[in-house]
Design a protein around this motif. Structure first.
Motif, mmCIF file in Angstrom:
data_model
loop_
_atom_site.group_PDB
_atom_site.id
_atom_site.type_symbol
_atom_site.label_atom_id
_atom_site.label_comp_id
_atom_site.label_asym_id
_atom_site.label_seq_id
_atom_site.Cartn_x
_atom_site.Cartn_y
_atom_site.Cartn_z
ATOM 1 N N SER A 528 0.864 -1.178 0.000
ATOM 2 C CA SER A 528 0.000 0.000 0.000
ATOM 3 C C SER A 528 0.900 1.226 0.000
ATOM 4 O O SER A 528 1.984 1.218 0.585
ATOM 5 N N ASN A 529 0.442 2.266 -0.661
ATOM 6 C CA ASN A 529 1.161 3.557 -0.610
ATOM 7 C C ASN A 529 0.207 4.695 -0.269
ATOM 8 O O ASN A 529 0.505 5.861 -0.529
ATOM 9 N N THR A 530 -0.913 4.326 0.331
ATOM 10 C CA THR A 530 -1.937 5.317 0.668
ATOM 11 C C THR A 530 -1.942 5.581 2.173
ATOM 12 O O THR A 530 -2.259 4.679 2.963
ATOM 13 N N PRO A 531 -1.582 6.783 2.616
ATOM 14 C CA PRO A 531 -1.579 7.088 4.046
ATOM 15 C C PRO A 531 -2.955 6.829 4.667
ATOM 16 O O PRO A 531 -3.993 7.120 4.066
ATOM 17 N N GLY A 532 -2.925 6.264 5.853
ATOM 18 C CA GLY A 532 -4.150 5.991 6.587
ATOM 19 C C GLY A 532 -4.690 4.593 6.396
ATOM 20 O O GLY A 532 -5.495 4.117 7.217
ATOM 21 N N THR A 533 -4.309 3.907 5.321
ATOM 22 C CA THR A 533 -4.808 2.534 5.118
ATOM 23 C C THR A 533 -4.167 1.606 6.146
ATOM 24 O O THR A 533 -3.024 1.774 6.549
ATOM 25 N N GLU A 534 -4.952 0.606 6.547
ATOM 26 C CA GLU A 534 -4.554 -0.220 7.682
ATOM 27 C C GLU A 534 -4.788 -1.698 7.382
ATOM 28 O O GLU A 534 -5.689 -2.062 6.614
ATOM 29 N N LEU A 535 -3.982 -2.556 7.993
ATOM 30 C CA LEU A 535 -4.211 -3.998 7.958
ATOM 31 C C LEU A 535 -4.027 -4.544 9.357
ATOM 32 O O LEU A 535 -3.434 -3.903 10.230
ATOM 33 N N GLY A 551 12.426 0.489 -1.350
ATOM 34 C CA GLY A 551 12.968 1.192 -2.501
ATOM 35 C C GLY A 551 12.921 2.693 -2.335
ATOM 36 O O GLY A 551 12.760 3.215 -1.217
ATOM 37 N N SER A 552 13.009 3.385 -3.453
ATOM 38 C CA SER A 552 13.111 4.845 -3.408
ATOM 39 C C SER A 552 11.847 5.511 -2.883
ATOM 40 O O SER A 552 11.885 6.672 -2.481
ATOM 41 N N ASP A 553 10.711 4.776 -2.895
ATOM 42 C CA ASP A 553 9.449 5.356 -2.438
ATOM 43 C C ASP A 553 9.001 4.775 -1.100
ATOM 44 O O ASP A 553 7.828 4.902 -0.732
ATOM 45 N N ALA A 554 9.913 4.126 -0.372
ATOM 46 C CA ALA A 554 9.531 3.535 0.914
ATOM 47 C C ALA A 554 9.100 4.610 1.894
ATOM 48 O O ALA A 554 9.768 5.642 2.049
ATOM 49 N N GLY A 555 7.972 4.361 2.557
ATOM 50 C CA GLY A 555 7.421 5.347 3.480
ATOM 51 C C GLY A 555 7.674 5.013 4.929
ATOM 52 O O GLY A 555 8.707 4.424 5.283
ATOM 53 N N MET A 556 6.722 5.388 5.765
ATOM 54 C CA MET A 556 6.773 5.082 7.189
ATOM 55 C C MET A 556 5.474 4.383 7.566
ATOM 56 O O MET A 556 4.447 4.564 6.917
ATOM 57 N N ILE A 557 5.539 3.549 8.605
ATOM 58 C CA ILE A 557 4.330 2.904 9.105
ATOM 59 C C ILE A 557 4.203 3.175 10.604
ATOM 60 O O ILE A 557 5.192 3.445 11.290
ATOM 61 N N SER A 558 2.989 3.092 11.069
ATOM 62 C CA SER A 558 2.696 3.040 12.496
ATOM 63 C C SER A 558 2.183 1.638 12.790
ATOM 64 O O SER A 558 1.423 1.072 11.996
ATOM 65 N N TYR A 559 2.596 1.057 13.899
ATOM 66 C CA TYR A 559 2.177 -0.324 14.186
ATOM 67 C C TYR A 559 1.895 -0.459 15.683
ATOM 68 O O TYR A 559 2.426 0.279 16.521
ATOM 69 N N ARG A 599 -1.289 -4.665 14.134
ATOM 70 C CA ARG A 599 -1.945 -3.670 13.270
ATOM 71 C C ARG A 599 -0.876 -2.785 12.641
ATOM 72 O O ARG A 599 0.054 -2.334 13.318
ATOM 73 N N ILE A 600 -0.995 -2.566 11.345
ATOM 74 C CA ILE A 600 -0.058 -1.720 10.607
ATOM 75 C C ILE A 600 -0.847 -0.667 9.854
ATOM 76 O O ILE A 600 -1.833 -0.977 9.165
ATOM 77 N N ARG A 601 -0.405 0.567 9.946
ATOM 78 C CA ARG A 601 -1.071 1.682 9.277
ATOM 79 C C ARG A 601 -0.027 2.501 8.510
ATOM 80 O O ARG A 601 1.066 2.758 9.021
ATOM 81 N N ILE A 602 -0.343 2.856 7.255
ATOM 82 C CA ILE A 602 0.554 3.698 6.473
ATOM 83 C C ILE A 602 0.520 5.116 7.032
ATOM 84 O O ILE A 602 -0.542 5.726 7.152
ATOM 85 N N SER A 603 1.699 5.622 7.381
ATOM 86 C CA SER A 603 1.780 6.949 7.982
ATOM 87 C C SER A 603 1.754 8.034 6.914
ATOM 88 O O SER A 603 2.164 7.819 5.775
ATOM 89 N N GLU A 604 1.274 9.205 7.317
ATOM 90 C CA GLU A 604 1.330 10.356 6.419
ATOM 91 C C GLU A 604 2.743 10.929 6.351
ATOM 92 O O GLU A 604 3.081 11.651 5.413
ATOM 93 N N GLY A 612 7.865 8.535 -1.776
ATOM 94 C CA GLY A 612 6.489 8.085 -1.592
ATOM 95 C C GLY A 612 6.238 7.552 -0.204
ATOM 96 O O GLY A 612 7.028 7.765 0.730
ATOM 97 N N ASN A 613 5.142 6.836 -0.063
ATOM 98 C CA ASN A 613 4.708 6.300 1.232
ATOM 99 C C ASN A 613 4.555 4.783 1.203
ATOM 100 O O ASN A 613 3.820 4.200 2.001
ATOM 101 N N ALA A 614 5.252 4.122 0.306
ATOM 102 C CA ALA A 614 5.005 2.704 0.045
ATOM 103 C C ALA A 614 5.480 1.802 1.181
ATOM 104 O O ALA A 614 6.524 2.025 1.796
ATOM 105 N N CYS A 615 4.683 0.769 1.412
ATOM 106 C CA CYS A 615 5.053 -0.353 2.277
ATOM 107 C C CYS A 615 4.805 -1.626 1.475
ATOM 108 O O CYS A 615 3.662 -1.900 1.089
#
Length: 624
Positions: A528-535, A551-559, A599-604, A612-615
């Motif tokens: 996912s590369n969309t901030p706020g999406t969760e699994l 990669g070059s677009d790796a983001g951050m996550i909250s878990y 729980r993992i959430r894509i961070s803004e 990017g924000n990719a995970c």
């Protein structure tokens, strides 16, 4: 038994049934320098007489009619070990090769470039296709060609395809800058220079090796130009003296490995079952060509009757934490391993793995491996990098070395400290990092050094292994750390629960043109590369983590785990802008052995260098 040779005392004995001798100078030079004759020990001996007079020993062992075959070189190994260990000869020998003797001298020198001061070769045979094969310009010898094929266990096709003649694979010898002098006849029809010495010189010099050729044109040129008088024996003797004396102090390999419990189960399997699996688990230094292939070849030559299966489980960038969770998938699922090599110290330092995690991971590897096969022998290794060298130079033992050694000692495993060896040998002025080693991914010289040290441990284990292995203790001691990852494994991404924003790509490939690592492309990836999406991920175990592609677009996550508070972690690494890197992250450990929810959430938020924000999750990591 003693006798006289050219006026000097000669001591004769046998090594494995082969006649051998050494000739003693009247007064040996300090360090006991020596010259090793490969064949025809009584041919053109004026140079040897000069060397004896100067204080050199002269040595010879007869392995006639074996043409430098791998098995004959095993005899050479035993002869060398006897002379250096028992008789205190210098650790490096000058090799003197006449004609077919070059097959022995160069075969052994290429396997042991660290043990050779120089090579003097007279009318040398440098390619079996030239002689005795006679497949090119040389006239050859059909009877001896047949004899050679028997010695090597070759068919005609295998002999023609043989790719380890003296003219082949010269990079290792050249990396040690071993000086070579060939004395030749220009019209030699038995060993024509064009397909022997000239071809050797072309390749050796191209590899950086120092090489001289001296043509002898005076006197009778006999035996099709293969025999001629040696007009300057003192000049050739000086070549050996100048490259062999004074004897340089070389730090012994044995100072940097610990045999501990040895390799008794491997030895038993090789002797009885005749089928052995050897696995190499490590990072890029294990993945890259070099020492690993040399170890494989050494084992095959040491145990010619054993059928080997080699598993190359090296993956660049990975250290102890990834190893412990991928062990089942990458190693144990491939069959029963008899001997396992483990290395993680370089990447544990580079990747910033904390000390507690290192211990839990390393112990987990050992316990998981031993549970899969209690008879598995394991060798732990710690390779070199500049940070560890700097630590040692400050009288600090690097944490990664301490942890590898701690686990090795607790489980009575052989351990090789290549990191300290490299530092000590550099301080001993045996080589330099800049000119010889060049990188933590070693150049040819470093690969040879690693192999020679590993071979030293293996020889020590094989030569001094107890024959009776029936009473071996196979049970594991209690864990040092109850939270070790001894049940680590991959946990499929399909176990995750998610809605919009997360997708599984069956054969993921990057779209930005950056390179990838083998095994981490064209595989299923949950991303996912969309901030706020969760699994969420239900799992059972004491530790949880993720294996991602960063990669070059790796983001951050909250878990968060269970009802714990969310924590942030950056997925972008210092290498992510250059490639899509396999990256393993531990999100929770020392948990209760129970059911949990991750729980993992894509961070803004994201790293300033990221695009990017990719995970992208390749596998979840669970210690059950």
């Amino acid at each position: 038994m003693t006798s006289t040779w050219k006026g000097f005392e000669r001591v004769t004995f046998t090594i494995n049934g082969h006649d051998a001798y050494y000739v003693k100078p009247k007064q040996a030079l300090p360090g006991n320098p020596w010259v090793w004759r490969a064949s025809f020990p009584d041919w053109h001996t004026d140079m040897d007489s000069i060397l004896l007079t100067k204080g050199f020993y002269v040595a010879y062992i007869s392995v006639d009619d074996q043409y430098g075959s791998p098995q004959s070189l095993q005899v050479w190994d035993k002869f060398y070990n006897y002379l250096t260990d028992k008789m205190s000869f210098a650790p490096k020998a000058a090799l003197e090769a006449v004609s077919r003797g070059a097959l022995y001298a160069y075969g052994w020198a290429k396997r042991n470039p660290d043990k050779v001061t120089c090579v003097y070769a007279e009318t040398p045979v440098c390619d079996i296709k030239s002689w005795p094969g006679g497949k090119e310009r040389g006239i050859g010898d059909t009877t001896l060609w047949s004899q050679l094929k028997v010695a090597y266990h070759f068919t005609e096709a295998q002999a023609m395809a043989y790719n380890d003649n003296p003219v082949d694979n010269l990079e290792g010898l050249a990396s040690f800058r071993v000086p070579v002098l060939h004395v030749i006849g220009l019209n030699d029809k038995l060993a024509p220079p064009a397909e022997n010495t000239y071809l050797f010189a072309q390749r050796y010099v191209a590899a950086g090796g120092p090489m001289s050729i001296y043509p002898v044109t005076i006197g009778p040129q006999e035996l099709q130009g293969h025999h001629f008088p040696i007009d300057r024996p003192a000049y050739y003797a000086d070549f050996i003296i100048n490259n062999s004396y004074p004897v340089k102090k070389i730090l012994p390999y044995g100072d940097y490995h610990e045999k501990a419990g040895g390799l008794p189960n491997f030895s038993k399997a090789a002797a009885t079952r005749k089928q052995v699996t050897v696995t190499f688990l490590g990072g890029s230094i294990t993945y890259n060509p070099g020492w690993r292939q040399k170890v494989c070849r050494y084992l095959q030559e040491r145990f010619p009757d054993v059928k080997f299966h080699f598993i190359a489980a090296g993956i660049p960038s990975l250290g102890s934490l990834p190893h412990v969770f991928r062990l089942q998938h990458d190693v144990l699922d491939s069959g029963k391993t008899d001997l396992l090599f483990v290395e993680a110290a370089v990447n544990d330092r580079v990747n910033g793995t904390d000390s507690i995690t290192q211990v839990r991971a390393l112990e987990g590897i050992i316990r998981h491996a031993k549970k899969s096969n209690p008879q598995m022998d394991i060798v732990m290794m710690a390779f070199a990098d500049p940070d560890k060298t700097n630590d040692y130079n400050k009288d600090i033992i690097p944490a990664e070395i301490k942890n590898h050694q701690l686990i090795a000692h607790y489980y009575n495993l052989p351990f090789i400290n290549l990191s300290k060896e490299v530092r000590d040998k550099m301080n001993n002025k045996e080589f330099t990092w800049t000119d010889d080693f060049k990188d933590l991914h070693p150049a040819v010289f470093g690969q040879e050094l690693y192999f020679e040290t590993i071979k030293s441990l293996l020889q020590d284990c094989f030569d001094h292994q107890a024959n009776d292995t029936t009473g071996l203790k196979l049970s594991l001691p209690k864990p040092m750390d109850k939270a070790s990852f001894q049940n680590g494994k991959y946990y499929n991404i399909k176990n995750a629960v998610y809605k919009n924003g997360w997708t599984i790509t069956d054969k993921w490939q990057p779209s930005d043109g950056l390179p990838t690592r083998e095994g981490f492309v064209n595989i299923p990836v949950l991303s996912s590369n969309t901030p706020g999406t969760e699994l969420s991920l239900p799992f059972k175990g004491t530790a949880i983590g993720i294996a991602i592609v960063s990669g070059s677009d790796a983001g951050m996550i909250s878990y968060a785990i269970d009802n714990g508070s969310f924590k942030d972690i950056d997925l972008y690494t210092q290498w992510s802008g250059m490639l899509h890197l396999p990256w393993y992250l531990l999100l929770g450990d020392d948990l209760k052995k129970a059911n949990h929810i991750l729980r993992i959430r894509i961070s803004e938020q994201k790293n300033k260098a990221s695009k990017g924000n990719a995970c992208r999750i390749v596998n979840f990591l669970v210690n059950e």
